[in-house]
Design an enzyme around this catalytic site. Sequence first.
Site, PDB file in Angstrom:
ATOM      1  N   ARG A  24       0.842  -1.217   0.000  1.00  0.00           N
ATOM      2  CA  ARG A  24       0.000   0.000   0.000  1.00  0.00           C
ATOM      3  C   ARG A  24       0.876   1.268   0.000  1.00  0.00           C
ATOM      4  O   ARG A  24       0.960   1.971  -0.992  1.00  0.00           O
ATOM      5  CB  ARG A  24      -0.956  -0.045   1.209  1.00  0.00           C
ATOM      6  CG  ARG A  24      -2.079   0.969   1.138  1.00  0.00           C
ATOM      7  CD  ARG A  24      -1.693   2.368   1.567  1.00  0.00           C
ATOM      8  NE  ARG A  24      -1.112   2.453   2.893  1.00  0.00           N
ATOM      9  CZ  ARG A  24      -0.553   3.555   3.382  1.00  0.00           C
ATOM     10  NH1 ARG A  24      -0.499   4.658   2.657  1.00  0.00           N
ATOM     11  NH2 ARG A  24      -0.014   3.565   4.592  1.00  0.00           N
ATOM     12  N   ASP A  25       1.545   1.549   1.095  1.00  0.00           N
ATOM     13  CA  ASP A  25       2.327   2.802   1.180  1.00  0.00           C
ATOM     14  C   ASP A  25       3.467   2.765   0.170  1.00  0.00           C
ATOM     15  O   ASP A  25       3.829   3.790  -0.424  1.00  0.00           O
ATOM     16  CB  ASP A  25       2.888   2.956   2.605  1.00  0.00           C
ATOM     17  CG  ASP A  25       3.112   4.405   3.013  1.00  0.00           C
ATOM     18  OD1 ASP A  25       3.043   5.290   2.143  1.00  0.00           O
ATOM     19  OD2 ASP A  25       3.372   4.647   4.203  1.00  0.00           O
ATOM     20  N   HIS A 216       5.043   4.650  12.728  1.00  0.00           N
ATOM     21  CA  HIS A 216       5.114   4.571  11.258  1.00  0.00           C
ATOM     22  C   HIS A 216       6.112   5.628  10.792  1.00  0.00           C
ATOM     23  O   HIS A 216       5.768   6.790  10.593  1.00  0.00           O
ATOM     24  CB  HIS A 216       3.696   4.856  10.720  1.00  0.00           C
ATOM     25  CG  HIS A 216       3.553   4.840   9.232  1.00  0.00           C
ATOM     26  ND1 HIS A 216       2.954   3.809   8.544  1.00  0.00           N
ATOM     27  CD2 HIS A 216       3.893   5.745   8.292  1.00  0.00           C
ATOM     28  CE1 HIS A 216       2.933   4.087   7.251  1.00  0.00           C
ATOM     29  NE2 HIS A 216       3.500   5.254   7.067  1.00  0.00           N
ATOM     30  N   HIS A 218       8.889   7.146   8.199  1.00  0.00           N
ATOM     31  CA  HIS A 218       9.571   7.216   6.907  1.00  0.00           C
ATOM     32  C   HIS A 218      11.028   7.571   7.224  1.00  0.00           C
ATOM     33  O   HIS A 218      11.330   8.120   8.276  1.00  0.00           O
ATOM     34  CB  HIS A 218       8.885   8.227   5.989  1.00  0.00           C
ATOM     35  CG  HIS A 218       7.551   7.720   5.485  1.00  0.00           C
ATOM     36  ND1 HIS A 218       7.371   7.244   4.218  1.00  0.00           N
ATOM     37  CD2 HIS A 218       6.360   7.575   6.108  1.00  0.00           C
ATOM     38  CE1 HIS A 218       6.109   6.843   4.069  1.00  0.00           C
ATOM     39  NE2 HIS A 218       5.468   7.032   5.209  1.00  0.00           N
ATOM     40  N   CYS A 249       4.793   9.269  -0.072  1.00  0.00           N
ATOM     41  CA  CYS A 249       3.390   9.665  -0.124  1.00  0.00           C
ATOM     42  C   CYS A 249       3.242  10.651  -1.266  1.00  0.00           C
ATOM     43  O   CYS A 249       3.939  11.665  -1.304  1.00  0.00           O
ATOM     44  CB  CYS A 249       2.933  10.287   1.195  1.00  0.00           C
ATOM     45  SG  CYS A 249       1.196  10.803   1.098  1.00  0.00           S
ATOM     46  N   ASN A 258       9.338   4.293   3.427  1.00  0.00           N
ATOM     47  CA  ASN A 258       9.189   3.900   4.832  1.00  0.00           C
ATOM     48  C   ASN A 258      10.489   3.276   5.329  1.00  0.00           C
ATOM     49  O   ASN A 258      11.322   2.825   4.545  1.00  0.00           O
ATOM     50  CB  ASN A 258       8.094   2.828   4.949  1.00  0.00           C
ATOM     51  CG  ASN A 258       6.719   3.357   4.640  1.00  0.00           C
ATOM     52  OD1 ASN A 258       6.328   3.427   3.491  1.00  0.00           O
ATOM     53  ND2 ASN A 258       5.995   3.731   5.673  1.00  0.00           N
TER      54      ASN A 258
HETATM   55  P1  HMG Z   1     -12.487  14.672  -3.593  1.00  0.00           P
HETATM   56  O1  HMG Z   1     -11.943  14.988  -4.956  1.00  0.00           O
HETATM   57  O2  HMG Z   1     -12.788  15.792  -2.672  1.00  0.00           O
HETATM   58  O3  HMG Z   1     -13.760  13.725  -3.641  1.00  0.00           O
HETATM   59  O4  HMG Z   1     -11.445  13.677  -2.919  1.00  0.00           O
HETATM   60  P2  HMG Z   1     -14.985  13.624  -4.585  1.00  0.00           P
HETATM   61  O5  HMG Z   1     -16.082  13.049  -3.749  1.00  0.00           O
HETATM   62  O6  HMG Z   1     -15.211  14.928  -5.313  1.00  0.00           O
HETATM   63  O7  HMG Z   1     -14.523  12.518  -5.629  1.00  0.00           O
HETATM   64  C1  HMG Z   1     -13.596  12.729  -6.674  1.00  0.00           C
HETATM   65  C2  HMG Z   1     -13.704  11.561  -7.637  1.00  0.00           C
HETATM   66  O8  HMG Z   1     -13.260  10.368  -7.000  1.00  0.00           O
HETATM   67  C3  HMG Z   1     -15.138  11.262  -8.067  1.00  0.00           C
HETATM   68  O9  HMG Z   1     -15.045  10.653  -9.340  1.00  0.00           O
HETATM   69  C4  HMG Z   1     -15.590  10.232  -7.067  1.00  0.00           C
HETATM   70  O10 HMG Z   1     -16.622   9.405  -7.555  1.00  0.00           O
HETATM   71  C5  HMG Z   1     -14.329   9.419  -6.873  1.00  0.00           C
HETATM   72  P3  HMG Z   1     -15.436  11.459 -10.670  1.00  0.00           P
HETATM   73  O11 HMG Z   1     -16.891  11.840 -10.494  1.00  0.00           O
HETATM   74  O12 HMG Z   1     -14.524  12.683 -10.700  1.00  0.00           O
HETATM   75  O13 HMG Z   1     -15.189  10.469 -11.757  1.00  0.00           O
HETATM   76  N1  HMG Z   1     -14.229   8.817  -5.552  1.00  0.00           N
HETATM   77  C6  HMG Z   1     -13.943   7.531  -5.358  1.00  0.00           C
HETATM   78  N2  HMG Z   1     -13.760   6.514  -6.214  1.00  0.00           N
HETATM   79  C7  HMG Z   1     -13.474   5.313  -5.676  1.00  0.00           C
HETATM   80  N3  HMG Z   1     -13.353   5.095  -4.345  1.00  0.00           N
HETATM   81  C8  HMG Z   1     -13.531   6.091  -3.471  1.00  0.00           C
HETATM   82  C9  HMG Z   1     -13.843   7.364  -3.972  1.00  0.00           C
HETATM   83  N4  HMG Z   1     -14.068   8.558  -3.386  1.00  0.00           N
HETATM   84  C10 HMG Z   1     -14.308   9.432  -4.359  1.00  0.00           C
HETATM   85  N5  HMG Z   1     -13.391   5.868  -2.171  1.00  0.00           N
HETATM   86  C11 HMG Z   1     -11.000  11.789  -1.492  1.00  0.00           C
HETATM   87  C12 HMG Z   1     -11.657  13.164  -1.619  1.00  0.00           C
HETATM   88  C13 HMG Z   1     -11.009  11.429  -0.030  1.00  0.00           C
HETATM   89  C14 HMG Z   1     -11.798  10.798  -2.314  1.00  0.00           C
HETATM   90  C15 HMG Z   1      -9.561  11.893  -2.054  1.00  0.00           C
HETATM   91  O14 HMG Z   1      -8.939  12.955  -1.401  1.00  0.00           O
HETATM   92  C16 HMG Z   1      -8.750  10.649  -1.861  1.00  0.00           C
HETATM   93  O15 HMG Z   1      -9.031   9.596  -2.427  1.00  0.00           O
HETATM   94  N6  HMG Z   1      -7.665  10.750  -1.045  1.00  0.00           N
HETATM   95  C17 HMG Z   1      -6.801   9.621  -0.763  1.00  0.00           C
HETATM   96  C18 HMG Z   1      -5.376  10.074  -0.745  1.00  0.00           C
HETATM   97  C19 HMG Z   1      -4.457   8.918  -0.397  1.00  0.00           C
HETATM   98  O16 HMG Z   1      -4.737   7.768  -0.653  1.00  0.00           O
HETATM   99  N7  HMG Z   1      -3.303   9.280   0.184  1.00  0.00           N
HETATM  100  C20 HMG Z   1      -2.306   8.320   0.548  1.00  0.00           C
HETATM  101  C21 HMG Z   1      -2.669   7.563   1.792  1.00  0.00           C
HETATM  102  S1  HMG Z   1      -2.296   8.462   3.288  1.00  0.00           S
HETATM  103  C22 HMG Z   1      -0.613   8.159   3.561  1.00  0.00           C
HETATM  104  O17 HMG Z   1       0.053   7.648   2.710  1.00  0.00           O
HETATM  105  C23 HMG Z   1      -0.025   8.451   4.920  1.00  0.00           C
HETATM  106  C24 HMG Z   1       0.174   7.195   5.768  1.00  0.00           C
HETATM  107  O18 HMG Z   1       1.063   6.294   5.133  1.00  0.00           O
HETATM  108  C25 HMG Z   1       0.720   7.573   7.142  1.00  0.00           C
HETATM  109  C26 HMG Z   1       1.932   8.494   7.099  1.00  0.00           C
HETATM  110  O19 HMG Z   1       2.940   8.161   6.465  1.00  0.00           O
HETATM  111  O20 HMG Z   1       1.838   9.544   7.709  1.00  0.00           O
HETATM  112  C27 HMG Z   1      -1.151   6.459   5.993  1.00  0.00           C
HETATM  113 MG    MG Z   2       3.243   6.430   5.211  1.00  0.00          MG
END
Ligand code: HMG
Ligand code: MG
Length: 310
Positions: A24-25, A216, A218, A249, A258
Amino acid sequence: MRSPQRAGLAGLPERVGVYEVGPRDGLQNESTVLSPVVKVDFIRRLIEAGLRAVELTSFVSPRWVPQLADAEQVMASLGPLPGRHPVLVPNERGLERALACGATEIAVFASATESFAARNLNCSIAESLATFAVLVARARDVGVPARGYVSMCFGDPWEGDVTAAQAAAVAAELAAMGCDEVSLGDTIGVATPGQVVDLLEALDVLGVGTDRLAVHFHDTYGQALANTIVALQHGVTTVDSSAGGLGGCPFAGSATGNLATEDLVWQLHGLGIDTGVDLESLCRTSMWIAALLGRPSPSRTVQALSPTLG
Ligand code: HMG
Ligand code: MG
């Protein structure tokens, strides 16, 4: 293959749960997008190497993270697996998708800073926590436990310093809404050990003990193992890492990979701490995935051991 010579240290746990985030990450930030068949193979190899907690994928918007757009295909090919296998969900749509695929644990992901909440989730911290409370309650209603992440616990690319109080407040809210485990994220790898202790102490004051916490890190500034050992000395027994040091990220430009699982396992085994992980098999898996991604593994342990593995 060489193994670390064993010498224990007082005040450390006998066993550490390694929580593998490579699929995932790791893969969410690689420019080479792997096929679902390769991802499934990767996950199976990690489990065969003895990892019992492997984060599988994310049910996020494919517009935001195209690398993981195949979450349904990956889950369908995997079927039931031994151990613990969370998937990330950002919203109700993500939860529905995850449950439809038979996910057995979810992970929600909050931020200690408003800047990263906006960039990663397109909402405020308060809005994200309100959404996550609903998701966690719904998941628990159907018997699915939840992990909560807090990103930017120790520093943020846009806001600079982050206080322990700021990060602890978000972590405590995740614990209060029912997250069984809260993982403290150093998303951009800037933390140093004193900060880790400050945050664990701030959480203790808020009633969140180390039995519910994971770390967690990095490894951007090479501090991840030092930060890990102080966390273990303060009672943490779950450590997140990614095979071969994959990752970063996509929404935090300065994040590198990580903490590498091999580097973590080398240290833990040297300290006489049980992980259940077969280091040779894990190194071979990381060498295999690095070849598919077209770049060498950044893990120092993989680099040191790979010439002897052929
Ligand atoms: P948004 O653009 O505000 O949402 O994003 P929206 O509701 O306007 O949706 C945009 C489009 O995405 C739409 O499609 C939705 O249908 C679709 P369109 O009409 O444009 O074709 N959509 C989805 N499709 C499938 N599954 C879904 C979904 N939701 C919306 N669940 C949203 C808001 C939360 C969706 C967006 O910001 C997002 O997906 N963010 C995820 C970002 C991410 O994955 N980041 C990495 C993980 S965090 C990380 O890595 C840190 C961590 O490792 C810890 C650390 O290191 O600190 C965990
Ligand atoms: Mg991370």
